[in-house]
Design a protein around this motif. Structure first.
Motif, PDB file in Angstrom:
ATOM      1  N   PRO A 231     -41.561  -7.102  -2.273  1.00 55.98           N
ATOM      2  CA  PRO A 231     -42.491  -7.642  -3.280  1.00 55.98           C
ATOM      3  C   PRO A 231     -42.838  -6.594  -4.341  1.00 55.98           C
ATOM      4  O   PRO A 231     -42.915  -6.918  -5.542  1.00 55.98           O
ATOM      5  CB  PRO A 231     -43.719  -8.030  -2.456  1.00 55.98           C
ATOM      6  N   VAL A 259     -39.022 -14.648   4.681  1.00 57.99           N
ATOM      7  CA  VAL A 259     -39.607 -15.936   4.310  1.00 57.99           C
ATOM      8  C   VAL A 259     -41.127 -15.807   4.163  1.00 57.99           C
ATOM      9  O   VAL A 259     -41.723 -16.298   3.194  1.00 57.99           O
ATOM     10  CB  VAL A 259     -39.255 -17.015   5.356  1.00 57.99           C
ATOM     11  N   GLN A 260     -41.774 -15.130   5.116  1.00 54.22           N
ATOM     12  CA  GLN A 260     -43.226 -14.941   5.081  1.00 54.22           C
ATOM     13  C   GLN A 260     -43.667 -14.222   3.809  1.00 54.22           C
ATOM     14  O   GLN A 260     -44.720 -14.532   3.241  1.00 54.22           O
ATOM     15  CB  GLN A 260     -43.678 -14.132   6.299  1.00 54.22           C
ATOM     16  N   ASN A 262     -42.081 -14.317   1.052  1.00 52.08           N
ATOM     17  CA  ASN A 262     -41.563 -15.075  -0.084  1.00 52.08           C
ATOM     18  C   ASN A 262     -40.537 -14.273  -0.888  1.00 52.08           C
ATOM     19  O   ASN A 262     -40.491 -14.358  -2.117  1.00 52.08           O
ATOM     20  CB  ASN A 262     -42.716 -15.527  -1.000  1.00 52.08           C
ATOM     21  N   VAL A 263     -39.719 -13.505  -0.177  1.00 52.95           N
ATOM     22  CA  VAL A 263     -38.654 -12.736  -0.840  1.00 52.95           C
ATOM     23  C   VAL A 263     -37.279 -13.113  -0.268  1.00 52.95           C
ATOM     24  O   VAL A 263     -36.301 -12.416  -0.501  1.00 52.95           O
ATOM     25  CB  VAL A 263     -38.880 -11.211  -0.686  1.00 52.95           C
ATOM     26  N   ASN A 264     -37.225 -14.218   0.458  1.00 59.15           N
ATOM     27  CA  ASN A 264     -35.975 -14.581   1.135  1.00 59.15           C
ATOM     28  C   ASN A 264     -34.825 -14.828   0.164  1.00 59.15           C
ATOM     29  O   ASN A 264     -33.654 -14.626   0.516  1.00 59.15           O
ATOM     30  CB  ASN A 264     -36.182 -15.808   2.036  1.00 59.15           C
ATOM     31  N   LYS A 265     -35.133 -15.242  -1.064  1.00 58.03           N
ATOM     32  CA  LYS A 265     -34.060 -15.454  -2.041  1.00 58.03           C
ATOM     33  C   LYS A 265     -33.509 -14.129  -2.575  1.00 58.03           C
ATOM     34  O   LYS A 265     -32.441 -14.096  -3.192  1.00 58.03           O
ATOM     35  CB  LYS A 265     -34.561 -16.315  -3.198  1.00 58.03           C
TER      36      LYS A 265
END
Length: 389
Positions: A231, A259-260, A262-265
């Protein structure tokens, strides 16, 4: 010389230990020696390799991905005797290492041992963090007794040397870093694979800054702290990608963490790759990151440097002679410093190129040729002493 290498870990397993053995074997053979590998059987093996003898084995009770040898048959003993070995080199303190020491005594030949693993950092696999002090004491006793039962010991770094001295090892210890095939990693292009096509297959854009990790996905590798800094990195470099090459028991946990946060992409799990293709993945990196403090040497760091990638690594004794902060790479002490080092290295091409250039001047000490020559010197010294006695 006829040299027998005894190891519980070997192909198709992928690890720094296996890499070390493979490089030593090939370099010693190039120098005119006969080298024979004694290792465990493996259900994943297809076909045979010349000079490799596999003994019956089973998965290690506490770590199913590892195997240990079973009882040694008269057939195995006859096989070793038939080769007329001059020296035995053990690479494990467990089943095949014990067998190697037994055979050295039977044959009346010297035995050399390389201490590869800092077991004090792996006792959680057995004790699950219970009885940790007892487990550490046991590691110390077993390591000391095994090494003192050999004629000479090799430590990959000063960090390992100091640890063995602290354990009470009295036998001669030589510090010999494992070398790598520099030409494999530092050659310009690799015509067998198009880098852009590989990037596309991994959903990495042509101009996306790439943070690279190569290794097992296990607790001691601390890949989670790299993911936790994504992040922060993405605030400055929104197109950055973290490419994780490797597999292991922690993969699902790390995927869930991405995923938690929000950086999985932006976090790509490429899985385990064949050793003969790994050099191609290094070429995709803009910076290589290592956060592990359990390495005896850290071969992936040397491979990254040889591949022309700047390195950011956590401060640890095993890299004291390898990386000088802000000269040929970056050293960090905290998670936030990791993120800052990554952003700085990826953002400033002048600094990045300086690290690569200076790192290249460091690498001769870590060539596979120098590695084999130093090990050969240990063998020769022992054989000369045996003749004199």
């Amino acid at each position: 010389m006829n040299i027998g290498i005894f190891t519980d870990s070997y192909y198709p397993e992928i690890s720094g230990l296996v890499t070390s053995i493979d490089i030593l074997q090939s370099q010693l053979k190039e120098r005119g020696h006969n080298v024979y590998i004694f290792t465990t059987s493996n259900p994943g093996i297809r076909g045979k390799r010349r000079g490799v003898f596999r003994l019956p084995s089973m998965p290690f009770l506490f770590l199913k991905s590892r195997r240990v040898g079973l009882f040694y048959t008269p057939r195995a003993v006859k096989c070793v005797k038939r080769l007329n070995l001059d020296i035995i080199h053990t690479q494990t303190e467990f089943s095949l290492g014990i067998f190697g020491k037994i055979m050295a005594k039977k044959l009346g030949i010297p035995v050399v041992h390389t201490y590869h693993t800092l077991y004090k950092d792996y006792v959680h696999y057995i004790s699950k963090d219970k009885f940790k002090r007892l487990s550490n004491d046991l590691v110390k006793i077993l390591s000391r007794n095994f090494c003192n039962g050999c004629d000479a010991v090799i430590a990959p770094t000063q960090k390992v040397y100091d640890l063995l001295m602290d354990y009470g090892v009295k036998k001669s210890i030589s510090v010999i870093p494992t070398g790598i095939r520099l030409c494999k990693f530092n050659s310009g292009g690799h015509p067998e694979v198009n880098a852009e096509e590989l990037k596309q297959s991994l959903s990495i854009g042509s101009n996306d800054p790439v943070i690279l990790f190569v290794g097992r996905l296990a607790k001691e590798k601390r890949v989670d702290i790299i993911i936790r800094q994504m992040p922060y990195v993405l605030q400055s470099l929104p197109d950055a990608k973290l490419l994780i090459v490797g597999d292991g028991a922690l993969r699902k946990t790390l995927e869930s963490l991405a995923v938690q946060l929000n950086v999985n992409k932006s976090v790509i799990f490429a899985g385990e790759q064949a050793w003969d293709k790994i050099h191609i993945y290094y070429k995709l990196g803009g910076v290589f990151v290592s956060a592990s403090v359990t390495e005896t040497q850290g071969l992936t760091i040397i491979e990254a440097m040889a591949s022309g990638i700047p390195v950011a690594a956590i401060r640890d004794r095993n890299i004291e002679d390898l990386i000088k902060d802000r000269w040929n790479g970056r050293i960090f002490d905290s998670e936030r410093e990791l993120g800052e080092a990554v952003v700085e290295t990826l953002s400033d091409k002048t600094i990045s190129q300086m690290y690569v250039k200076n790192a290249n001047d460091t690498l001769y000490e870590y060539s596979s040729l120098k590695f084999s020559m130093k090990v050969e010197e240990v063998y020769t010294k022992l054989l000369r002493e045996k003749i004199l006695t």
